[in-house]
Design a protein around this motif. Structure first.
Motif, short mmCIF file in Angstrom:
data_model
loop_
_atom_site.label_atom_id
_atom_site.label_comp_id
_atom_site.label_asym_id
_atom_site.label_seq_id
_atom_site.Cartn_x
_atom_site.Cartn_y
_atom_site.Cartn_z
N GLU A 230 0.88 -1.06 0.01
CA GLU A 230 -0.03 -0.05 -0.14
C GLU A 230 0.89 1.25 -0.09
N ILE A 231 2.00 1.26 0.82
CA ILE A 231 2.89 2.14 0.83
C ILE A 231 3.41 2.50 -0.51
N ALA A 232 3.86 1.45 -1.21
CA ALA A 232 4.49 1.76 -2.74
C ALA A 232 3.29 2.26 -3.60
N LYS A 233 1.89 1.88 -3.40
CA LYS A 233 1.10 2.25 -4.32
C LYS A 233 0.68 3.79 -4.05
N GLY A 234 0.70 4.28 -2.83
CA GLY A 234 0.80 5.45 -2.47
C GLY A 234 1.76 6.27 -2.88
N LEU A 235 3.04 5.99 -2.80
CA LEU A 235 4.21 6.71 -3.50
C LEU A 235 4.11 6.95 -5.03
N LEU A 236 3.77 5.68 -5.70
CA LEU A 236 3.47 5.95 -6.88
C LEU A 236 2.45 6.97 -7.26
N GLU A 237 1.17 6.84 -6.56
CA GLU A 237 0.19 7.86 -6.92
C GLU A 237 1.04 9.42 -6.64
N SER A 238 1.53 9.47 -5.52
CA SER A 238 1.98 10.76 -5.22
C SER A 238 2.98 11.52 -6.43
N VAL A 239 3.58 10.43 -6.90
CA VAL A 239 4.78 10.82 -8.04
C VAL A 239 3.83 11.22 -9.16
N ASP A 240 2.83 10.24 -9.40
CA ASP A 240 2.11 10.63 -10.71
C ASP A 240 1.55 11.94 -10.37
N VAL A 241 0.90 12.46 -9.48
CA VAL A 241 0.20 13.72 -9.10
C VAL A 241 1.31 14.81 -9.27
N LEU A 242 2.31 14.62 -8.60
CA LEU A 242 3.47 15.81 -8.64
C LEU A 242 4.02 15.66 -10.05
N GLU A 251 12.71 15.00 -8.26
CA GLU A 251 12.18 15.87 -7.12
C GLU A 251 10.90 15.50 -6.52
N ALA A 252 10.06 14.84 -7.01
CA ALA A 252 8.88 14.40 -6.47
C ALA A 252 9.46 13.38 -5.36
N SER A 253 10.38 12.41 -5.44
CA SER A 253 10.70 11.36 -4.71
C SER A 253 11.69 12.05 -3.27
N ALA A 254 12.32 13.02 -3.78
CA ALA A 254 12.91 13.74 -2.69
C ALA A 254 11.91 14.49 -1.81
N LEU A 255 11.15 15.18 -2.37
CA LEU A 255 9.98 15.83 -1.85
C LEU A 255 8.95 14.88 -0.81
#
Length: 322
Positions: A230-242, A251-255
């Protein structure tokens, strides 16, 4: 009734009572109690057996030779003997017997001391049977011993006018030291059984505890795996949004890492007794961390691209050769 008639009647009663007293003193009559047999002799010779009730006999000529009870009687005999395993033991044998009503003559004249006769037979049978048995078997087969005693007594005493009703082995008393040893053996056996049961119980508890721990670990591992997924899915979604707002993947990963850093600091601050210290913890730490991570991600991407140029994938290399 006139005084003379009254006096005459009173005198008659007096004469009758006096006559009865004289006759009783002379031994003309006697009373036999219930369940009793009286042997009457005439000039020393057996004359007859008188049973319960009012009985007559000739004074001086007849005499009462003896009495026998027709009730069931009991004789207790204690016999000391040795078992097959050399243990001395005392057996109490109770013999219930009765005089046969039709054989009162035999019971009175053929046997002088029935108690001694019965005792002798009991001793003989017990000392013949018990040495064949071990001590434990004596307790288990006491009824067989009683039957053997009755069989021997019945055959012998019936000729003397006695019937053996029942024989019972009512007590078996080994030597005190033997009893203490038997008690210790029984206690040891019971302790052994108790220890076995306790060991089985402990083993079952250990096995069940291990099964529970294994199941707990399995479920815990599944939970951690689901959490990481679930964490990986959340990170992937966050990166897509950024990425959608013009922020690169590095930059998204660092943020995201910086955001988790601040969440961690907040979580630590909620516990007043926490002794955990994160380094660096200066106000510019987050900015420096962000710049460092962006630079690291960019360098990692450039190195990856250069390695692809130098070592192309095998599938592409096979296609060029063909």
């Amino acid at each position: 009734m006139n005084p003379f008639e009254l006096l005459s009647t009173f005198s008659t009663v007096i004469y009758i009572v006096f006559g009865i007293f004289i006759l009783s003193m002379l031994g003309l009559f006697f009373i036999v109690k219930q369940q009793t047999a009286v042997i009457v002799e005439r000039f020393g010779k057996f004359q007859g057996v008188r049973t319960a009730g009012f009985q007559l006999k000739i004074p001086v000529v007849d005499r009462i030779a003896g009495k026998l009870s027709l009730k069931i009687q009991q004789l207790d005999v204690v016999v000391e003997t040795k078992t097959q395993d050399d243990v001395f033991v005392k057996l109490k044998v109770s013999v219930q017997y009765v005089v046969i009503k039709e054989k009162v003559y035999d019971a009175f004249y053929k046997l002088d001391n029935p108690y001694a006769q019965i005792t002798s037979y009991v001793f003989d049978v017990v000392r013949a049977e018990v040495p064949k048995l071990r001590l434990d078997d004596v307790f288990e087969k006491k009824d067989d011993i009683a039957i053997a005693v009755k069989g021997e007594l019945q055959e012998a005493m019936n000729d003397y006018g006695y019937d053996i009703i029942k024989t019972l082995v009512t007590d078996i008393d080994p030597d005190d030291q033997v009893k203490h040893a038997m008690n210790r053996i029984n206690a040891s056996e019971r302790e052994k059984v108790a220890a076995q049961y306790e060991g089985d119980a402990q083993r079952i508890l250990i096995v069940e505890k291990a099964k529970a721990e294994a199941e707990s670990k399995r479920l815990q591992g599944r939970g951690i795996a689901d959490q990481r997924r679930e964490i990986a899915k959340g990170l992937l979604e966050s990166v897509d949004v950024l990425n959608g707002v013009g922020i690169s993947s590095q930059e998204a990963s660092a943020l995201i890492v910086v955001t988790q850093h601040y969440d961690t600091l907040q979580s630590i601050g909620e516990h007043t007794n926490s002794k955990l210290i994160l380094l660096p913890n200066s106000p510019t730490a987050a900015s420096e961390m962000l710049n460092t991570m962006v630079a690291s991600f960019s360098a990692a991407n450039q190195i990856g691209e250069e390695m692809k140029k130098v070592n192309p994938p095998r599938a592409n290399k096979g296609n060029q050769e063909s």
